[in-house]
Scaffold this motif. Sequence first.
Motif, PDB file in Angstrom:
ATOM      1  N   ASP B  87       0.826  -1.223   0.000  1.00  0.00           N
ATOM      2  CA  ASP B  87       0.000   0.000   0.000  1.00  0.00           C
ATOM      3  C   ASP B  87       0.856   1.267   0.000  1.00  0.00           C
ATOM      4  O   ASP B  87       0.468   2.282  -0.586  1.00  0.00           O
ATOM      5  CB  ASP B  87      -0.909   0.025   1.237  1.00  0.00           C
ATOM      6  CG  ASP B  87      -2.138  -0.861   1.074  1.00  0.00           C
ATOM      7  OD1 ASP B  87      -2.690  -0.909  -0.049  1.00  0.00           O
ATOM      8  OD2 ASP B  87      -2.546  -1.493   2.060  1.00  0.00           O
ATOM      9  N   ILE B  88       1.986   1.208   0.675  1.00  0.00           N
ATOM     10  CA  ILE B  88       2.877   2.382   0.700  1.00  0.00           C
ATOM     11  C   ILE B  88       3.493   2.586  -0.685  1.00  0.00           C
ATOM     12  O   ILE B  88       3.519   3.698  -1.213  1.00  0.00           O
ATOM     13  CB  ILE B  88       3.998   2.203   1.762  1.00  0.00           C
ATOM     14  CG1 ILE B  88       3.399   1.978   3.159  1.00  0.00           C
ATOM     15  CG2 ILE B  88       4.954   3.402   1.737  1.00  0.00           C
ATOM     16  CD1 ILE B  88       2.678   3.156   3.761  1.00  0.00           C
ATOM     17  N   TYR B  89       3.966   1.489  -1.293  1.00  0.00           N
ATOM     18  CA  TYR B  89       4.561   1.598  -2.636  1.00  0.00           C
ATOM     19  C   TYR B  89       3.519   2.076  -3.649  1.00  0.00           C
ATOM     20  O   TYR B  89       3.862   2.766  -4.615  1.00  0.00           O
ATOM     21  CB  TYR B  89       5.181   0.257  -3.067  1.00  0.00           C
ATOM     22  CG  TYR B  89       6.261  -0.222  -2.111  1.00  0.00           C
ATOM     23  CD1 TYR B  89       7.188   0.667  -1.570  1.00  0.00           C
ATOM     24  CD2 TYR B  89       6.358  -1.560  -1.728  1.00  0.00           C
ATOM     25  CE1 TYR B  89       8.168   0.252  -0.674  1.00  0.00           C
ATOM     26  CE2 TYR B  89       7.344  -1.997  -0.836  1.00  0.00           C
ATOM     27  CZ  TYR B  89       8.238  -1.083  -0.319  1.00  0.00           C
ATOM     28  OH  TYR B  89       9.200  -1.499   0.574  1.00  0.00           O
ATOM     29  N   ALA B  90       2.259   1.708  -3.415  1.00  0.00           N
ATOM     30  CA  ALA B  90       1.191   2.130  -4.328  1.00  0.00           C
ATOM     31  C   ALA B  90       0.936   3.634  -4.278  1.00  0.00           C
ATOM     32  O   ALA B  90       0.208   4.177  -5.103  1.00  0.00           O
ATOM     33  CB  ALA B  90      -0.099   1.371  -4.017  1.00  0.00           C
ATOM     34  N   ASP B 221      10.700  -2.472  -5.848  1.00  0.00           N
ATOM     35  CA  ASP B 221      11.579  -2.298  -7.012  1.00  0.00           C
ATOM     36  C   ASP B 221      10.936  -1.435  -8.094  1.00  0.00           C
ATOM     37  O   ASP B 221      11.629  -0.731  -8.836  1.00  0.00           O
ATOM     38  CB  ASP B 221      11.972  -3.676  -7.578  1.00  0.00           C
ATOM     39  CG  ASP B 221      10.764  -4.489  -8.029  1.00  0.00           C
ATOM     40  OD1 ASP B 221       9.689  -4.395  -7.370  1.00  0.00           O
ATOM     41  OD2 ASP B 221      10.871  -5.223  -9.030  1.00  0.00           O
ATOM     42  N   ILE B 222       9.614  -1.486  -8.161  1.00  0.00           N
ATOM     43  CA  ILE B 222       8.926  -0.706  -9.197  1.00  0.00           C
ATOM     44  C   ILE B 222       8.974   0.786  -8.880  1.00  0.00           C
ATOM     45  O   ILE B 222       9.149   1.623  -9.769  1.00  0.00           O
ATOM     46  CB  ILE B 222       7.459  -1.183  -9.347  1.00  0.00           C
ATOM     47  CG1 ILE B 222       7.409  -2.654  -9.798  1.00  0.00           C
ATOM     48  CG2 ILE B 222       6.688  -0.281 -10.309  1.00  0.00           C
ATOM     49  CD1 ILE B 222       8.009  -2.919 -11.161  1.00  0.00           C
ATOM     50  N   VAL B 223       8.820   1.120  -7.599  1.00  0.00           N
ATOM     51  CA  VAL B 223       8.916   2.536  -7.201  1.00  0.00           C
ATOM     52  C   VAL B 223      10.305   3.067  -7.562  1.00  0.00           C
ATOM     53  O   VAL B 223      10.448   4.175  -8.089  1.00  0.00           O
ATOM     54  CB  VAL B 223       8.629   2.693  -5.690  1.00  0.00           C
ATOM     55  CG1 VAL B 223       8.790   4.149  -5.252  1.00  0.00           C
ATOM     56  CG2 VAL B 223       7.225   2.197  -5.361  1.00  0.00           C
ATOM     57  N   GLU B 224      11.313   2.242  -7.301  1.00  0.00           N
ATOM     58  CA  GLU B 224      12.681   2.635  -7.641  1.00  0.00           C
ATOM     59  C   GLU B 224      12.868   2.727  -9.159  1.00  0.00           C
ATOM     60  O   GLU B 224      13.490   3.651  -9.676  1.00  0.00           O
ATOM     61  CB  GLU B 224      13.672   1.625  -7.041  1.00  0.00           C
ATOM     62  CG  GLU B 224      13.697   1.669  -5.502  1.00  0.00           C
ATOM     63  CD  GLU B 224      14.368   0.458  -4.848  1.00  0.00           C
ATOM     64  OE1 GLU B 224      14.742   0.575  -3.678  1.00  0.00           O
ATOM     65  OE2 GLU B 224      14.485  -0.608  -5.506  1.00  0.00           O
ATOM     66  N   LYS B 227      11.278   5.817 -10.705  1.00  0.00           N
ATOM     67  CA  LYS B 227      12.108   6.992 -10.426  1.00  0.00           C
ATOM     68  C   LYS B 227      13.274   7.049 -11.418  1.00  0.00           C
ATOM     69  O   LYS B 227      13.577   8.091 -11.980  1.00  0.00           O
ATOM     70  CB  LYS B 227      12.625   6.922  -8.985  1.00  0.00           C
ATOM     71  CG  LYS B 227      13.032   8.268  -8.439  1.00  0.00           C
ATOM     72  CD  LYS B 227      13.200   8.248  -6.922  1.00  0.00           C
ATOM     73  CE  LYS B 227      13.380   9.672  -6.411  1.00  0.00           C
ATOM     74  NZ  LYS B 227      12.139  10.456  -6.443  1.00  0.00           N
ATOM     75  N   LYS B 228      13.880   5.878 -11.632  1.00  0.00           N
ATOM     76  CA  LYS B 228      15.025   5.802 -12.537  1.00  0.00           C
ATOM     77  C   LYS B 228      14.607   6.134 -13.976  1.00  0.00           C
ATOM     78  O   LYS B 228      15.329   6.814 -14.712  1.00  0.00           O
ATOM     79  CB  LYS B 228      15.620   4.388 -12.477  1.00  0.00           C
ATOM     80  CG  LYS B 228      17.107   4.306 -12.758  1.00  0.00           C
ATOM     81  CD  LYS B 228      17.613   2.877 -12.636  1.00  0.00           C
ATOM     82  CE  LYS B 228      17.551   2.137 -13.958  1.00  0.00           C
ATOM     83  NZ  LYS B 228      17.897   0.715 -13.850  1.00  0.00           N
ATOM     84  N   LEU B 229      13.425   5.653 -14.343  1.00  0.00           N
ATOM     85  CA  LEU B 229      12.930   5.897 -15.709  1.00  0.00           C
ATOM     86  C   LEU B 229      12.360   7.309 -15.859  1.00  0.00           C
ATOM     87  O   LEU B 229      11.964   7.709 -16.956  1.00  0.00           O
ATOM     88  CB  LEU B 229      11.832   4.876 -16.055  1.00  0.00           C
ATOM     89  CG  LEU B 229      12.234   3.401 -16.120  1.00  0.00           C
ATOM     90  CD1 LEU B 229      11.004   2.522 -16.357  1.00  0.00           C
ATOM     91  CD2 LEU B 229      13.274   3.177 -17.227  1.00  0.00           C
ATOM     92  N   GLU B 230      12.291   8.026 -14.743  1.00  0.00           N
ATOM     93  CA  GLU B 230      11.697   9.377 -14.727  1.00  0.00           C
ATOM     94  C   GLU B 230      10.258   9.362 -15.216  1.00  0.00           C
ATOM     95  O   GLU B 230       9.808  10.219 -15.973  1.00  0.00           O
ATOM     96  CB  GLU B 230      12.561  10.363 -15.530  1.00  0.00           C
ATOM     97  CG  GLU B 230      13.916  10.560 -14.862  1.00  0.00           C
ATOM     98  CD  GLU B 230      14.830  11.508 -15.624  1.00  0.00           C
ATOM     99  OE1 GLU B 230      14.464  11.930 -16.734  1.00  0.00           O
ATOM    100  OE2 GLU B 230      15.921  11.807 -15.111  1.00  0.00           O
TER     101      GLU B 230
END
Lengths: 348, 348
Positions: B87-90, B221-224, B227-230
């Motif tokens: 839920d936090i990552y969402a 990993d998706i949140v990261e 971010k990396k993909l902007e």
Amino acid sequence: MIEDKNPQRTSLEELGEFGLIEHLTQNFELQQASSIKGIGDDAAILDFNGKKTVVSTDMLVEGVHFDLSYMPLKHLGYKSVMVNLSDIYAMNAMATQVTVSIAVSNRFPLEALEEFYAGVALACKLYHVDLVGGDTTSSTKGMLISVTALGIAEENDIVYRNGAKANDLLVVTGDLGGAYLGLQVLEREKEVFKVNPENQPDLEPYSYIVERQLKPEARKDIVELLKKLEVKPTSMIDISDGLSSEILHLCKQSDVGCNLFEDKIPLDPTVISTSEEFQMDSTMIALGGGEDYELLFTIDQSDFPKIKANPNLTVIGHMTGKSEGAHLVTRAETKIPLTAQGWNSFNG
Amino acid sequence: MIEDKNPQRTSLEELGEFGLIEHLTQNFELQQASSIKGIGDDAAILDFNGKKTVVSTDMLVEGVHFDLSYMPLKHLGYKSVMVNLSDIYAMNAMATQVTVSIAVSNRFPLEALEEFYAGVALACKLYHVDLVGGDTTSSTKGMLISVTALGIAEENDIVYRNGAKANDLLVVTGDLGGAYLGLQVLEREKEVFKVNPENQPDLEPYSYIVERQLKPEARKDIVELLKKLEVKPTSMIDISDGLSSEILHLCKQSDVGCNLFEDKIPLDPTVISTSEEFQMDSTMIALGGGEDYELLFTIDQSDFPKIKANPNLTVIGHMTGKSEGAHLVTRAETKIPLTAQGWNSFNG
């Protein structure tokens, strides 16, 4: 014990999980500037502007922590919030938000949960905290409540359990033992009711202690008072499990001993008279009773002049070196070692 | 299903409530700079340096959300944390702390709770979150878990459910339906075991989907990656209740419609083969199954080049005007209105 035998009943299945939380929380308005986003997304968003965030959580289980045969659901909702706010105030912090989760078996209709949330709403309104999240789910048996409270404080204001020093004064707020004796009265009336359901209990003489049990108040006012008096306790804890147990927590975590004076323990007249009626010792009740949600704290002796005139605060003892141990000094001036008589949920 | 019939058993009463939480959490080390004070006082103290605080809470009930006859307690501890981190990552935030409360009946020995907390500890370690609070208490029946997760995010990074716009692309992570089918396999083996306890189940062919059910991973990993993909999604939600139900949440809260393409829904080969074995439709399973804890989000079309090569991300549809409604476009190119087939705990 007096209940409408034909109340309106809407089954929870009619609403479904998503409809339910929406329905139950639709009248909650956000009151705190730090509540950016409340219920309705995966998580709530808070903003504390760099102050410290304080978090506490507690669980209440039907049949262990409460008995719905005499605990009205609205009071239960109120008390569930109070129990958690009390922990925040015990850090000398201000409570700002709560999340409330509830698991209920299908014997509970929607109206029961509405009552519960009405109590949560009242607590939120009176204490200026925002409900920002929660979960509703089914249980296989009974009702179970989990509340998490959040608060804020300036770093310098936070009071831990481990700061008491020898010679500090031990101070308690309000009076003790009422919540426990209120429970004894309610349990007795329940037994009478089982034998004779027509009997209408007269709880009037016990109203103070019954209210202490059913609708306790967390001591937000004390945090405000201490700020006004410019007193920062050296250690603090809330009294959820009985005075004795809480004193031992402060002693253990602060590495000190303590002398507690029996004749200083504040007792309401109703507690004294009801103790006699139940042939129980009022000191033992104050020491072991629990659920009063008063605050217990220590202050440096130099702060005594600031608090001595206040009717909310009673000096009940002083801290000592660790080697002296923790003792109760009785009215007969004998010293008895303090033992944790705190309520232990696993002995239930 | 394979259990030691004579495990070491220490009754919870021997430890008492205070000893228990101390015992269970003694090996938890704080990993987050924002965790100023963890377990051991009335509340935990956090410091987020002015970033936004994100809070989420969930409850798991034995007999409703999990079955201990095939859910190892360590996995349960792990999953309880995952469900909340998800839920936090969402919110496109990073999880930082959890509180874990647990109510258990006296049929559980200490060693059972130790197993549970070992799972909590592993989750905390792998996801770099700190356990900062909790409550342990007794229940009158079964086990009940309540977890609250906290996280942080920069205000500009937070993604709500209500930001999707017409023509945005609908994207899902990983693959769907595995957790639900894993549960079907486990339920089938439980029935076999009841009839013939000597039978050793061969779960090897189903290991992927059984693991999806018993030990899901939250998509930190998706949140990261985003971010990396902007790429900042316009809306996001985690898939706890099934794709269909989650899409309808995004549509409702963003005031848009949606076309979901059946042939784009990512399915693992095990999901396809096991669906056939159970004579179930794999699309229906992906739509209604739940518990996959993948992320579902929408992005502006201009961001498509940034995500198109990534094997973790699958475009499964696009948003439309609200008046067009939410539809599944089948392989046969017919349009079927989406309905919430999400798991509903009150129908259990």
